[in-house]
Design a protein around this motif. Structure first.
Motif, PDB file in Angstrom:
ATOM      1  N   ASP A 307       0.800  -1.222   0.000  1.00  0.00           N
ATOM      2  CA  ASP A 307       0.000   0.000   0.000  1.00  0.00           C
ATOM      3  C   ASP A 307       0.842   1.285   0.000  1.00  0.00           C
ATOM      4  O   ASP A 307       0.316   2.369   0.200  1.00  0.00           O
ATOM      5  N   ASN A 308       2.176   1.189  -0.227  1.00  0.00           N
ATOM      6  CA  ASN A 308       2.952   2.433  -0.279  1.00  0.00           C
ATOM      7  C   ASN A 308       3.586   2.659  -1.652  1.00  0.00           C
ATOM      8  O   ASN A 308       4.794   2.679  -1.816  1.00  0.00           O
ATOM      9  N   ASP A 309       2.713   2.843  -2.667  1.00  0.00           N
ATOM     10  CA  ASP A 309       3.193   3.122  -4.016  1.00  0.00           C
ATOM     11  C   ASP A 309       3.957   4.448  -4.073  1.00  0.00           C
ATOM     12  O   ASP A 309       4.785   4.663  -4.960  1.00  0.00           O
ATOM     13  N   VAL A 310       3.646   5.352  -3.180  1.00  0.00           N
ATOM     14  CA  VAL A 310       4.345   6.640  -3.109  1.00  0.00           C
ATOM     15  C   VAL A 310       5.060   6.720  -1.766  1.00  0.00           C
ATOM     16  O   VAL A 310       4.461   6.474  -0.707  1.00  0.00           O
ATOM     17  N   LEU A 311       6.339   7.062  -1.830  1.00  0.00           N
ATOM     18  CA  LEU A 311       7.128   7.225  -0.610  1.00  0.00           C
ATOM     19  C   LEU A 311       7.527   8.689  -0.477  1.00  0.00           C
ATOM     20  O   LEU A 311       8.138   9.256  -1.389  1.00  0.00           O
TER      21      LEU A 311
END
Length: 417
Positions: A307-311
């Motif tokens: 669920d962390n496609d964007v960091l």
């Protein structure tokens, strides 16, 4: 601080300067001055074509000697003038060397005073090519240069860049400062004891990238190879300076005679720089320091999850190392910065010079293919508060020699005033 007056590495040397026809002949006046500054005795020969670009009177005033022009001058030849000039010279430099004079030298012609002196001389000879880029690439010119090399004649240049005709490419004459240093290097390497004109002068040079940790296995960095900073350290040490090199992570060998301090982050580099600056005369900030670092370094490796496609990383500014050195109120060294830009190079560099209170800044356009990061060549323009000097595209070792000489000249000029 140590006050150093560089010795005169060409003291006692007789340099015969031949000037052939071409727009670069105007640079010969500065070349005579550079050679004289280094202690050389200079005599000049003008070809008929060269006299259309620069006057004998100018060169006579600068050299302090009559200028030779004609092989058939009765007054001079009554004393076998061309033979005497050939015997007098310790080194003959033809700068600029046009395609025509290169061809005539290669084929052993003696149809003017310059080529006759060259044939009659036993002194080492160098030519500094200067011509249109297409003339330089022509197979005839390349064959003639190959002939000169086979005869152990030195070829100084050419450099690449903008040309008077509007073309861009190889064919620019090396700058006078660089040519003077090549002569110094020649006599250093052929003499029994190499001159060390910078003995007693202390440099701090930063080089390479910094690495700003994200977590124990990842970091933020840049493409700096450290080659320019290492070349500067090597050039200064070769001339006798005491050099401390503060290096980010690179795959380079420490230059001979240089003390190296290895660091990783901008904070580490700043601490080492501030400590070293207190006991050194000249500081050159050549490192590519990361502008930002993590606000907090993750103690463990950041994991990728479904669920962390964007960091999102929170970054804070790193200290401005070169500005902190220039802001020192006690034991401030002469401070030289670098500006690697991709646009509006002159404008941004001059702003940094002013905003950071630097003595000099060396600007290069890293958007140009074949120069700057990870390349073997570079080109710089050096700016001071009332100073500007272009150093054309060339290999980084040669460029470093010219830049160290220029920096020391400006440092000495400031101390005089």
């Amino acid at each position: 601080m140590t006050s150093v007056t560089p010795s005169l590495p060409l003291q006692g040397k007789n340099i015969l300067l031949g000037i052939s026809g071409g727009i670069a002949a105007y640079k010969a006046a500065d070349l005579v001055r550079r050679l004289k500054e280094r202690g050389a005795e200079v005599r000049v020969i003008l070809t008929p074509a060269a006299a259309e670009f620069i006057t004998p009177l100018t060169l006579q005033a600068l050299s302090g000697n009559p200028v030779g022009q004609s092989l058939l001058d009765p007054a001079a030849e009554a004393a076998m003038g061309h033979i005497e000039l050939a015997r007098w010279a310790d080194f003959i430099l033809v700068a600029p060397a046009s395609a025509d004079v290169i061809a005539r030298i290669a084929h052993g012609m003696a149809n003017d005073l310059l080529t006759t002196c060259i044939l009659a001389a036993s002194a080492p000879l160098a030519v500094a090519p200067a011509m249109n880029q297409q003339m330089y690439k022509n197979i005839a010119t390349q064959n003639n240069l190959a002939t000169l090399k086979s005869h152990k004649i030195h070829i100084y240049g050419p450099a690449a860049g903008d040309q008077a005709c509007g073309d861009v490419g190889m064919g620019r004459m090396f700058e006078p400062l660089q040519l003077a240093e090549l002569l110094v290097e020649h006599f250093q390497t052929t003499g029994s004891t190499p001159a060390k004109p910078l003995t007693g002068l202390k440099f701090v040079i930063t080089a390479g990238p910094t690495r700003e940790a994200i977590d124990p296995v990842r970091y933020i960095s840049n493409h700096s190879s450290g080659k320019m900073g290492y070349a500067l350290a090597a050039a200064a040490a070769k001339l006798g300076a005491e050099v401390t090199l503060i290096s980010g992570p690179v795959q380079l060998t420490t230059p001979t005679g240089v003390s190296r301090i290895d660091v990783a982050s901008a904070i580490e580099m700043q601490q080492a720089a501030l400590t070293a600056a207190q006991t050194h005369d000249i500081f050159i900030g050549c490192a590519a320091v990361a502008d930002y670092r993590m606000a907090e370094v993750a103690p463990q490796k950041l994991k990728k999850t479904a669920d962390n496609d964007v960091l999102t990383l929170q970054l804070v500014k790193n200290p401005d190392i070169i500005a902190s050195i220039a802001a020192l109120t006690s034991h401030r060294p002469y401070t030289v910065g670098f500006a690697a830009e991709t646009e509006q190079v002159a404008q941004y560099a001059q702003q940094k010079l002013l905003n950071k209170n630097l003595d000099l800044i060396c600007a290069n356009d890293v958007s140009v293919a074949g120069q700057g990061f990870n390349s073997e060549q570079n080109a710089l323009t050096v700016y001071g508060p009332q100073f500007e000097q272009a150093l054309p595209l060339q290999d980084k070792n040669t460029l470093a020699q010219a830049l160290i000489t220029l920096i020391v000249e400006q440092y000495q000029n400031e101390k005089k005033h």
